[in-house]
Design a protein around this motif. Sequence first.
Motif, mmCIF file in Angstrom:
data_model
loop_
_atom_site.group_PDB
_atom_site.id
_atom_site.type_symbol
_atom_site.label_atom_id
_atom_site.label_comp_id
_atom_site.label_asym_id
_atom_site.label_seq_id
_atom_site.Cartn_x
_atom_site.Cartn_y
_atom_site.Cartn_z
ATOM 1 N N ALA A 78 0.831 -1.203 0.000
ATOM 2 C CA ALA A 78 0.000 0.000 0.000
ATOM 3 C C ALA A 78 0.867 1.254 0.000
ATOM 4 C CB ALA A 78 -0.927 -0.002 1.214
ATOM 5 N N THR A 79 1.920 1.229 0.797
ATOM 6 C CA THR A 79 2.843 2.364 0.829
ATOM 7 C C THR A 79 3.507 2.560 -0.523
ATOM 8 O OG1 THR A 79 3.281 1.961 3.174
ATOM 9 C CG2 THR A 79 4.861 3.337 1.984
ATOM 10 N N GLY A 80 3.903 1.461 -1.156
ATOM 11 C CA GLY A 80 4.529 1.552 -2.461
ATOM 12 C C GLY A 80 3.625 2.145 -3.517
ATOM 13 N N TYR A 81 2.337 1.890 -3.423
ATOM 14 C CA TYR A 81 1.392 2.455 -4.380
ATOM 15 C C TYR A 81 1.080 3.915 -4.094
ATOM 16 C CZ TYR A 81 0.266 -1.862 -6.871
ATOM 17 O OH TYR A 81 0.316 -2.975 -7.665
ATOM 18 N N GLY A 82 1.642 4.473 -3.037
ATOM 19 C CA GLY A 82 1.459 5.897 -2.751
ATOM 20 C C GLY A 82 0.487 6.195 -1.644
ATOM 21 N N ILE A 83 0.002 5.181 -0.938
ATOM 22 C CA ILE A 83 -0.924 5.382 0.168
ATOM 23 C C ILE A 83 -0.117 5.606 1.445
ATOM 24 C CG2 ILE A 83 -2.764 4.339 1.542
ATOM 25 C CD1 ILE A 83 -3.550 2.738 -0.943
ATOM 26 N N ASP A 84 -0.344 6.722 2.111
ATOM 27 C CA ASP A 84 0.388 7.072 3.311
ATOM 28 C C ASP A 84 -0.086 6.194 4.467
ATOM 29 O OD1 ASP A 84 1.607 8.196 5.508
ATOM 30 O OD2 ASP A 84 0.851 10.229 5.168
ATOM 31 N N PRO A 85 0.785 5.319 5.025
ATOM 32 C CA PRO A 85 0.341 4.457 6.133
ATOM 33 C C PRO A 85 -0.047 5.248 7.366
ATOM 34 C CG PRO A 85 2.729 4.347 5.884
ATOM 35 C CD PRO A 85 2.208 5.114 4.695
ATOM 36 N N GLY A 86 0.459 6.476 7.490
ATOM 37 C CA GLY A 86 0.073 7.321 8.614
ATOM 38 C C GLY A 86 -1.329 7.879 8.480
ATOM 39 N N ARG A 87 -1.929 7.739 7.292
ATOM 40 C CA ARG A 87 -3.296 8.206 7.050
ATOM 41 C C ARG A 87 -4.168 7.061 6.547
ATOM 42 N NH1 ARG A 87 -3.986 13.679 7.116
ATOM 43 N NH2 ARG A 87 -2.082 14.910 7.320
ATOM 44 N N LEU A 88 -3.807 5.839 6.955
ATOM 45 C CA LEU A 88 -4.554 4.647 6.571
ATOM 46 C C LEU A 88 -5.173 4.036 7.824
ATOM 47 C CD1 LEU A 88 -5.405 2.431 4.580
ATOM 48 C CD2 LEU A 88 -3.158 1.363 4.940
ATOM 49 N N LEU A 89 -6.496 4.022 7.889
ATOM 50 C CA LEU A 89 -7.219 3.432 9.009
ATOM 51 C C LEU A 89 -7.494 1.959 8.714
ATOM 52 C CD1 LEU A 89 -9.836 6.282 9.579
ATOM 53 C CD2 LEU A 89 -7.620 5.988 10.700
ATOM 54 N N LEU A 90 -7.195 1.082 9.659
ATOM 55 C CA LEU A 90 -7.361 -0.352 9.464
ATOM 56 C C LEU A 90 -8.391 -0.901 10.445
ATOM 57 C CD1 LEU A 90 -3.593 -1.381 9.150
ATOM 58 C CD2 LEU A 90 -5.222 -1.005 7.289
ATOM 59 N N VAL A 91 -9.419 -1.525 9.896
ATOM 60 C CA VAL A 91 -10.417 -2.228 10.705
ATOM 61 C C VAL A 91 -10.450 -3.651 10.162
ATOM 62 C CG1 VAL A 91 -12.768 -2.250 11.601
ATOM 63 C CG2 VAL A 91 -11.719 -0.073 10.921
ATOM 64 N N ASP A 92 -9.536 -4.476 10.664
ATOM 65 C CA ASP A 92 -9.336 -5.798 10.077
ATOM 66 C C ASP A 92 -10.514 -6.737 10.307
ATOM 67 O OD1 ASP A 92 -6.908 -5.033 9.131
ATOM 68 O OD2 ASP A 92 -5.706 -6.072 10.639
ATOM 69 N N GLU A 93 -11.115 -6.693 11.485
ATOM 70 C CA GLU A 93 -12.164 -7.648 11.834
ATOM 71 C C GLU A 93 -13.426 -6.910 12.306
ATOM 72 O OE1 GLU A 93 -11.840 -10.764 11.285
ATOM 73 O OE2 GLU A 93 -9.670 -11.037 11.063
ATOM 74 N N PRO A 94 -14.191 -6.327 11.383
ATOM 75 C CA PRO A 94 -15.394 -5.589 11.803
ATOM 76 C C PRO A 94 -16.567 -6.492 12.169
ATOM 77 C CG PRO A 94 -15.236 -5.600 9.423
ATOM 78 C CD PRO A 94 -13.985 -6.265 9.926
ATOM 79 N N GLY A 95 -16.489 -7.776 11.796
ATOM 80 C CA GLY A 95 -17.593 -8.690 12.080
ATOM 81 C C GLY A 95 -18.861 -8.282 11.353
ATOM 82 N N ARG A 96 -19.994 -8.553 11.988
ATOM 83 C CA ARG A 96 -21.273 -8.233 11.362
ATOM 84 C C ARG A 96 -21.586 -6.742 11.414
ATOM 85 N NH1 ARG A 96 -24.185 -12.669 10.261
ATOM 86 N NH2 ARG A 96 -26.081 -11.429 10.080
ATOM 87 N N GLN A 97 -20.749 -5.983 12.113
ATOM 88 C CA GLN A 97 -20.979 -4.533 12.214
ATOM 89 C C GLN A 97 -20.299 -3.761 11.088
ATOM 90 O OE1 GLN A 97 -20.207 -6.406 15.163
ATOM 91 N NE2 GLN A 97 -22.442 -6.414 15.338
ATOM 92 N N TRP A 98 -19.827 -4.450 10.054
ATOM 93 C CA TRP A 98 -19.122 -3.733 8.989
ATOM 94 C C TRP A 98 -19.968 -2.634 8.349
ATOM 95 C CZ3 TRP A 98 -20.969 -3.500 4.095
ATOM 96 C CH2 TRP A 98 -21.862 -4.493 3.670
#
Length: 252
Positions: A78-98
């Motif tokens: 993601a960083t290589g494609y130009g996405i700033d990891p400092g501005r990337l929010l990660l919600v890996d396991e949202p479950g049924r509340q996605w």
Amino acid sequence: MATPVLLPRVAPAPSADGPVPVPAALARLLPGRGLRRGAAVSVADDAGLLLALASGGAGAADAWCASIGLPELGLLAATGYGIDPGRLLLVDEPGRQWPEVVAALAGAVEVLLLRPSTGLVPSQLAARLGAVLRRSGCVLLVAGPWPGAELRLSVRDSRWFGLGAGHGLLSGRQARVLVEGRGAAARGRSGWVWLPDEHGVVRGLTEAEQAEVDSHRGTARGGALAPAAVGVGFGERGLPGDAVGRGRLTAV
């Protein structure tokens, strides 16, 4: 494999009044040469294509991006494609509340990457979230099908470069990207791009490279390119892998 790095000239700075930009090689395949703000876009299980589409909007200054339900998203990729990891929010396991997570983040980010954790999405739910997207102007990139998606993108053929007979390193991938959808995209359009090339850049093919692809297509069985070396497969639980990051490589 070279880490993808998009050059500034590839993705122009986004305008709040215009579409969310994408790399130029992909823009030529899209109606309006970008992603309409507030739209939902379906991307058929290809991590590289998903990240390349997200890179234009998420790579802009002060822009935020979110990833929901994609625990194997390659952060280095993601960083290589130009996405700033400092501005990337990660919600890996949202479950049924996605759906609630999507609605909450849509007003805070430019681009939202999503794989629904409950499988197929009911049309009524997609319509309700579509209204949220239109109000916020956020672009939703879904890894998989999405009811009523404005655009549907997929990689129909691809070739990897860099590996010899049991040796070498992955250096690049050529991919034929197909764009389908509603309205101006109803007829469908496809084109070959480097995703990425040996320098880590997403770009179109030169005339010589396109001629070489056409030559292979003419001799390959059924008109399709023969597989080359090793490609991107799927990680655990069927999530898309990536050549750089938390995914794993599989033979193609």
